[in-house]
Design an enzyme around this catalytic site. Structure first.
Site, PDB file in Angstrom:
ATOM      1  N   ASP A 111       0.728  -1.017  -0.087  1.00 41.05           N
ATOM      2  CA  ASP A 111      -0.098   0.015   0.040  1.00 41.05           C
ATOM      3  C   ASP A 111       0.903   1.180  -0.013  1.00 41.05           C
ATOM      4  O   ASP A 111       2.014   1.245   0.431  1.00 41.05           O
ATOM      5  CB  ASP A 111      -0.853  -0.090   1.314  1.00 41.05           C
ATOM      6  CG  ASP A 111      -2.315  -0.941   0.970  1.00 41.05           C
ATOM      7  OD1 ASP A 111      -2.214  -1.314  -0.041  1.00 41.05           O
ATOM      8  OD2 ASP A 111      -2.821  -0.989   1.951  1.00 41.05           O
TER       9      ASP A 111
ATOM     10  N   LYS B 119      -3.889   3.298  -2.535  1.00 40.36           N
ATOM     11  CA  LYS B 119      -5.247   4.145  -2.814  1.00 40.36           C
ATOM     12  C   LYS B 119      -4.997   5.257  -2.105  1.00 40.36           C
ATOM     13  O   LYS B 119      -5.017   5.081  -0.785  1.00 40.36           O
ATOM     14  CB  LYS B 119      -6.403   3.131  -2.576  1.00 40.36           C
ATOM     15  CG  LYS B 119      -6.626   2.097  -3.467  1.00 40.36           C
ATOM     16  CD  LYS B 119      -7.889   1.693  -3.182  1.00 40.36           C
ATOM     17  CE  LYS B 119      -8.270   0.398  -4.095  1.00 40.36           C
ATOM     18  NZ  LYS B 119      -9.584   0.030  -3.920  1.00 40.36           N
TER      19      LYS B 119
ATOM     20  N   MET C 263      -9.232   7.950   9.487  1.00 36.14           N
ATOM     21  CA  MET C 263      -9.718   8.650   8.312  1.00 36.14           C
ATOM     22  C   MET C 263     -10.696   9.787   8.469  1.00 36.14           C
ATOM     23  O   MET C 263     -11.788   9.858   7.904  1.00 36.14           O
ATOM     24  CB  MET C 263     -10.010   7.452   7.516  1.00 36.14           C
ATOM     25  CG  MET C 263      -9.193   6.318   6.889  1.00 36.14           C
ATOM     26  SD  MET C 263      -9.794   5.062   6.086  1.00 36.14           S
ATOM     27  CE  MET C 263     -10.464   4.107   7.418  1.00 36.14           C
TER      28      MET C 263
END
Length: 509
Positions: free
Chosen positions: A38, A60, A169
């Site tokens: 990642d 991502k 997040m």
């Protein structure tokens, strides 16, 4: 389909450096053939994979081109069916707001072997490294981990009543989170902490209240971050996170089988370590001399070990010959250096004498008894070692038998990863722990550069700190490399680490 059995390892990378990666994760990375990782994975972890490992970034990030999950799933299945050992590396712990469920489902459907390897989640580690405990007997008996990605989907009435909230997040949606909590009864004076890039050299922490935090961080990019809301934030200990060698890349030149302990010491102080073995340790060209000496052990008064390698190979051979430590009954033991003594202790033995300065030269000067007519066995490196100890022992009347217990030689070629880092100016410090390693290092660089070596070596090393473990090593550094910048006061790996911490940690460079 390849007949060889492939396997996919779904590995949690933890929150950053090698220091926060599990041992199992390190083992798997060091043997990976395919590494699929990642975007948030620390680049240091990629260096753990073999040079011939295929590395694919499938990260991502919001607002940037991303690899689709279907593509990632297909890569895992394809490489596994080719018989490859595949490491799927995800930041933190893959089971916490990761994509591991989709990947497991596809692997099962494709009948692929897989293994789950947990990682340290940022939800737990980032607050802790910022000095914030997530629970406390008086201020918080529970905590809840949630994603702030889509706040409208959460039950804020229930969440507002919980002791502590840990939000991942949530950087972009912070204003919405604050609004919904206050609307559902959370006090504007509730303590809030935002930990940005927790556990990394760039870690930042903002401490505020629910009523003020939005204004405090307005205009600041908070990704990636962990938000902690609750009274436990008031318990923050400011001195929780300190690593004096953070931001330093250190080249370790010890033999591969000897570098782990030293590398770990440096990593624990926050350094990034690149290993460039400039020494190989192997068996002697012949065991005859050592075998004969072991057969006559009872005739010696003293057995002197000047290196950990001498201890290691001596006892390996003792075992091979069907003997054990009882063969040393009546013989006194001397060791030079803490590491050598430590290895001896692992065999259940204690040194009768250790010279105070951890160097062979001081052994004779401080020897506890008269050396006249003493028979001494000295297992040592086959060629290339210093002979000053033997000369001084004989000058005092001792009868010394030097026996080859192992060989040390230069590798055939330089480690390509280390060489690239040197060429690109990414190394801050080079450490040397013996004169022979310095000579081998010089030879490897010279071999790489050819006729331009003298000038190029000086240019490559010009901005790098050259650190030595002791006087003899420093002398060789000056002879071949032109200078020495730092020498350990205590001639051990720990002493060299302490010297680096004192210099770098105090901002002298």
């Amino acid at each position: 389909m390849n007949d060889r059995l492939g396997k996919v390892y779904l590995v949690g990378a933890g929150i950053g450096s090698v220091a926060h990666l599990t041992i199992r994760g390190q083992q798997l990375l060091s043997n990976a053939e395919i590494l699929i990782y990642d975007d948030l994975v620390d680049p240091q972890l990629l260096d753990l994979a073999p040079e011939n490992c295929l590395k694919l970034n499938v990260g991502k990030r919001g607002g940037f081109p991303s690899t689709s999950q279907n593509t990632i799933n297909q890569l895992l299945v394809t490489f596994c069916r080719q018989g490859k050992q595949v490491v799927r590396l995800q930041s933190g712990d893959p089971s916490i707001f990761g994509r591991v469920n989709s990947e497991i489902k596809v692997l099962i459907q494709a009948n692929c072997n897989y293994e789950l390897v947990p990682g340290i989640s940022s939800a737990l580690a980032a607050p802790f490294l910022a000095g914030i405990p997530l629970t406390d007997k008086q201020l918080g008996c529970c905590f809840t981990v949630l994603t702030g990605h889509k706040p409208d989907l959460l039950n804020w009435k229930v969440l507002a009543e919980l002791d502590t909230l840990v939000i991942l997040m949530g950087g972009k949606t912070l204003p919405q989170i604050v609004y919904k909590l206050q609307r559902n009864g959370r006090s504007p004076s509730e303590p809030v902490a935002i930990v940005h890039k927790g556990g990394s050299p760039q870690q930042e922490v903002w401490i505020s209240t629910l009523g003020n935090i939005v204004d405090q961080v307005r205009g600041v990019s908070l990704s990636p971050s962990v938000i902690v809301i609750g009274k436990v934030v008031s318990l923050r200990n400011m001195a929780f996170f300190y690593s004096p060698l953070v931001g330093q890349t250190i080249l370790v030149t010890r033999a591969a089988e000897q570098s782990n302990q030293f590398s770990l010491m440096l990593q624990q102080q926050g350094a990034r370590v690149i290993e460039m073995p400039a020494l190989e340790i192997i068996s002697p060209s012949s065991w005859n001399g050592l075998d004969d000496a072991i057969d006559k052990l009872s005739s010696f008064d003293w057995l002197i070990f000047t290196s950990a390698n001498g201890v290691k190979f001596f006892f390996q051979r003792l075992k091979t010959l069907g003997k054990d430590v009882r063969a040393l009954a009546g013989i006194k033991l001397a060791t030079v250096g803490e590491k050598t003594d430590c290895i001896l202790k692992k065999h259940g033995l204690k040194s009768d004498f250790i010279p105070p300065d951890f160097v062979a030269d001081s052994l004779v000067e401080n020897f506890p008894e008269c050396l006249s007519n003493k028979k001494i066995l000295l297992p040592r490196v086959e060629v290339g070692g210093r002979d000053i100890l033997t000369k001084k022992l004989k000058q005092q009347g001792a009868q010394v038998l030097e026996i080859a217990a192992y060989q040390s030689r230069s590798p055939n070629q330089i480690n390509s990863k280390a060489w690239k880092a040197l060429q690109q100016g990414k190394v801050n410090i080079i450490t040397f722990t013996s004169s022979k390693i310095v000579r081998n290092f010089y030879y490897l660089i010279y071999q790489q550069l050819g006729k331009q070596a003298p000038y190029e070596i000086s240019s490559i090393l010009s901005k790098i700190i050259i650190a030595s473990i002791g006087p003899q090593t420093s002398k060789t550094c000056c002879e071949l490399l032109g200078r020495i910048d730092l020498e350990a006061q205590k001639y051990t790996l720990k002493g060299l680490t302490e010297a680096l911490v004192e210099r770098i940690g105090n901002g002298q460079d």
